[in-house]
Scaffold this motif. Structure first.
Motif, mmCIF file in Angstrom:
data_model
loop_
_atom_site.group_PDB
_atom_site.id
_atom_site.type_symbol
_atom_site.label_atom_id
_atom_site.label_comp_id
_atom_site.label_asym_id
_atom_site.label_seq_id
_atom_site.Cartn_x
_atom_site.Cartn_y
_atom_site.Cartn_z
ATOM 1 N N ALA A 1 21.078 31.766 -9.280
ATOM 2 C CA ALA A 1 21.136 31.778 -7.818
ATOM 3 C C ALA A 1 19.961 32.570 -7.255
ATOM 4 N N ALA A 2 19.637 33.698 -7.887
ATOM 5 C CA ALA A 2 18.479 34.484 -7.463
ATOM 6 C C ALA A 2 17.192 33.689 -7.663
ATOM 7 N N PHE A 3 17.129 32.948 -8.764
ATOM 8 C CA PHE A 3 15.967 32.074 -9.008
ATOM 9 C C PHE A 3 15.828 31.050 -7.889
ATOM 10 N N SER A 4 16.935 30.477 -7.448
ATOM 11 C CA SER A 4 16.906 29.488 -6.372
ATOM 12 C C SER A 4 16.340 30.081 -5.092
ATOM 13 N N VAL A 5 16.759 31.302 -4.768
ATOM 14 C CA VAL A 5 16.277 31.971 -3.562
ATOM 15 C C VAL A 5 14.786 32.260 -3.677
ATOM 16 N N VAL A 6 14.377 32.765 -4.832
ATOM 17 C CA VAL A 6 12.959 33.066 -5.049
ATOM 18 C C VAL A 6 12.122 31.800 -4.923
ATOM 19 N N MET A 7 12.570 30.723 -5.550
ATOM 20 C CA MET A 7 11.819 29.468 -5.491
ATOM 21 C C MET A 7 11.703 28.972 -4.048
ATOM 22 N N GLY A 8 12.788 29.052 -3.291
ATOM 23 C CA GLY A 8 12.756 28.604 -1.903
ATOM 24 C C GLY A 8 11.829 29.449 -1.044
ATOM 25 N N CYS A 9 11.911 30.775 -1.201
ATOM 26 C CA CYS A 9 11.082 31.677 -0.392
ATOM 27 C C CYS A 9 9.608 31.552 -0.736
ATOM 28 N N VAL A 10 9.306 31.491 -2.037
ATOM 29 C CA VAL A 10 7.913 31.366 -2.468
ATOM 30 C C VAL A 10 7.313 30.053 -1.963
ATOM 31 N N THR A 11 8.099 29.003 -2.013
ATOM 32 C CA THR A 11 7.616 27.702 -1.559
ATOM 33 C C THR A 11 7.308 27.728 -0.068
ATOM 34 N N TYR A 12 8.183 28.342 0.713
ATOM 35 C CA TYR A 12 7.934 28.413 2.159
ATOM 36 C C TYR A 12 6.717 29.278 2.464
ATOM 37 N N PHE A 13 6.562 30.381 1.746
ATOM 38 C CA PHE A 13 5.427 31.275 1.972
ATOM 39 C C PHE A 13 4.105 30.570 1.694
ATOM 40 N N ASN A 14 4.078 29.705 0.662
ATOM 41 C CA ASN A 14 2.834 29.041 0.280
ATOM 42 C C ASN A 14 2.560 27.759 1.061
ATOM 43 N N SER A 15 3.620 27.032 1.397
ATOM 44 C CA SER A 15 3.423 25.728 2.035
ATOM 45 C C SER A 15 3.705 25.738 3.528
ATOM 46 N N GLY A 16 4.550 26.664 3.982
ATOM 47 C CA GLY A 16 4.953 26.680 5.387
ATOM 48 C C GLY A 16 5.874 25.536 5.742
ATOM 49 N N SER A 17 6.363 24.806 4.719
ATOM 50 C CA SER A 17 7.216 23.646 4.942
ATOM 51 C C SER A 17 8.677 24.007 4.661
ATOM 52 N N LEU A 18 9.512 23.880 5.683
ATOM 53 C CA LEU A 18 10.932 24.187 5.516
ATOM 54 C C LEU A 18 11.603 23.184 4.575
ATOM 55 N N SER A 19 11.234 21.903 4.693
ATOM 56 C CA SER A 19 11.840 20.878 3.843
ATOM 57 C C SER A 19 11.475 21.096 2.376
ATOM 58 N N GLN A 20 10.227 21.460 2.108
ATOM 59 C CA GLN A 20 9.812 21.728 0.730
ATOM 60 C C GLN A 20 10.483 22.985 0.196
ATOM 61 N N SER A 21 10.666 23.966 1.082
ATOM 62 C CA SER A 21 11.356 25.183 0.681
ATOM 63 C C SER A 21 12.807 24.899 0.314
ATOM 64 N N CYS A 22 13.464 24.059 1.097
ATOM 65 C CA CYS A 22 14.858 23.676 0.793
ATOM 66 C C CYS A 22 14.930 22.909 -0.520
ATOM 67 N N ALA A 23 13.908 22.077 -0.768
ATOM 68 C CA ALA A 23 13.872 21.328 -2.029
ATOM 69 C C ALA A 23 13.754 22.276 -3.214
ATOM 70 N N GLY A 24 12.962 23.340 -3.053
ATOM 71 C CA GLY A 24 12.841 24.326 -4.119
ATOM 72 C C GLY A 24 14.147 25.041 -4.385
ATOM 73 N N MET A 25 14.861 25.398 -3.319
ATOM 74 C CA MET A 25 16.153 26.052 -3.487
ATOM 75 C C MET A 25 17.176 25.079 -4.072
#
Length: 410
Positions: free
Chosen positions: A74-98
């Motif tokens: 679960a922590a990995f999911s949060v990290v993946m989502g946050c890192v993705t948003y920080f790098n891409s600025g895309s909410l949809s891509q961040s949700c996909a990472g989570m």
């Protein structure tokens, strides 16, 4: 079929009798595949999100059976989502990472519940039937329709050429866990799965199937040795040491000759050499948290590709922090104090084959974790049975061990 069920200690009437929650197992099986191939598709993405949310919410109470590994994932999911948003600025891509991490959790919860409810034997049978039907439909369409199999981006019904070939490998390994004593049948199924992987256009997938088939002939004594998480970890470390260590395997003349003359690939392994040369630089630039889920950094710099390596694929996406959470969660989910894990040897052979292929492809992600979650559920049940008397109302899995050991080739 009746003889196979008898060897497993499962009554044919109870094994094949439909239950409402069997639908959830099928939905979990769908998460193994990815018809979008990672490309944007609002409808299919909505379906996948819906399945993940539904399964996680419904079976959330089963998380208490495996609290620490699931908390790490679960922590990995949060990290993946946050890192993705920080790098891409895309909410949809961040949700996909989570969502990537949450779908792994969903498979754990479903398998834990299903094995506890019906026993490991019946879960294997249902998964085998589901994958057999799904892949049969996919393969008929793959052969009948004019797909451009030379195109690396081609998408079949169930996903990319890699997803389809890994699905065949997983089906074969599940069948090994069920009926490996029928050696002629297993050889035919292995050849058929290898052929379908070849027709799909995935040389990596073909190698995974071949390694799984070869492992299916492992003697009984060696099965117990190979059915251990540590062996899978050692396989990943070894293949990466051969490539990244002083041996520098891909630069060896014999390896180069095999790649060009036997596999029919280019000397730079279809662009992998320049990718590997850039990988260390990408990891060094963002070592802690990486570049985000399904990062485009390779395409932006090189014009194509991804890490083409299981470990470095995770490192480039979520860095050392996310990678540590991911693999720690998977590793800690394996059962403890289990003397003989050979009951799951067929599934361990899939992990070993994917570990071997991870040196040249991103095989340590969703399909790998899917299989780990199934093994975890089985070993959790074994550990429970070792301390608590078996509930006679449940299916008797005790005969399964006997069938496995009896049918194992010496």
């Amino acid at each position: 079929m009746r003889d196979i069920l008898a060897k497993l200690g499962v009554e044919s009437s109870s094994a094949l009798q439909f239950k409402r929650e069997d639908v959830d197992l099928a939905l979990c099986g769908l998460l193994f595949f990815d018809p979008t191939g990672g490309n944007p598709n609002p409808v299919l993405s909505l379906v996948r999100y819906s399945i993940v949310i539904y399964l996680v919410v419904k079976y959330a109470r089963d998380a208490v059976r495996l609290p620490i590994p699931l908390a790490l994932l679960a922590a990995f999911s949060v990290v993946m989502g946050c890192v993705t948003y920080f790098n891409s600025g895309s909410l949809s891509q961040s949700c996909a990472g989570m969502r990537f991490g949450m779908q792994i959790i969903a498979s754990y919860l479903v398998f834990i519940h299903a094995v506890e409810r019906d026993g490991f034997s019946r879960v294997l049978l249902l998964l085998a039937m589901f994958f057999l039907v799904a892949l049969l439909v996919n393969d008929i369409l793959m052969i009948a329709l004019p797909y451009d199999r030379a195109d690396a981006t081609v998408l079949y019904l169930l996903g990319s050429k890699f997803t389809v070939s890994y699905g065949h490998a997983f089906l074969f390994c599940v069948l090994v866990a069920i009926v490996h004593s029928h050696r002629a049948l297993m050889l035919c199924m292995g050849a058929l799965c290898a052929l379908m992987s070849y027709l799909a256009g995935s040389m990596t997938g073909l190698i995974v199937v071949i390694v799984a088939v070869l492992l299916s002939y492992t003697p009984k004594r060696s099965r117990k040795l190979l059915s251990k998480p540590l062996v899978v970890v050692m396989a990943v470390v070894l293949v990466n040491f051969l490539v990244w260590g002083p041996i520098d395997l891909f630069s060896n003349p014999l390896t180069q000759s095999f790649i060009v003359n036997i596999l029919g690939k280019s000397a730079n392994m279809t662009g992998r050499i320049p990718i590997y040369n850039m990988t260390m630089q990408f990891v060094a630039e963002k070592p802690l948290f990486g570049w985000g889920f399904q990062t485009d950094i390779y395409r932006e710099v090189l014009g194509f590709g991804n890490a083409q390596n299981g470990v470095f694929h995770m490192l480039t996406q979520c860095g050392l922090v996310g990678t540590a959470l991911y693999f720690s969660g998977l590793l800690l989910s394996f059962g403890r104090r289990i003397e003989d894990r050979s009951r799951c040897f067929g599934l361990y052979s899939f992990l070993l084959a994917m570990a071997v292929a991870s040196v040249v492809e991103i095989t340590l992600s969703s399909q790998f974790a899917f299989c780990v979650s199934l093994i975890s559920a089985a070993e959790l049940s074994m550990s429970h049975e070792a301390h608590v008397p078996m509930n006679p109302a449940k299916l008797d899995d005790s005969a399964f061990d006997g069938a496995v050991m009896k049918g194992s080739p010496e």
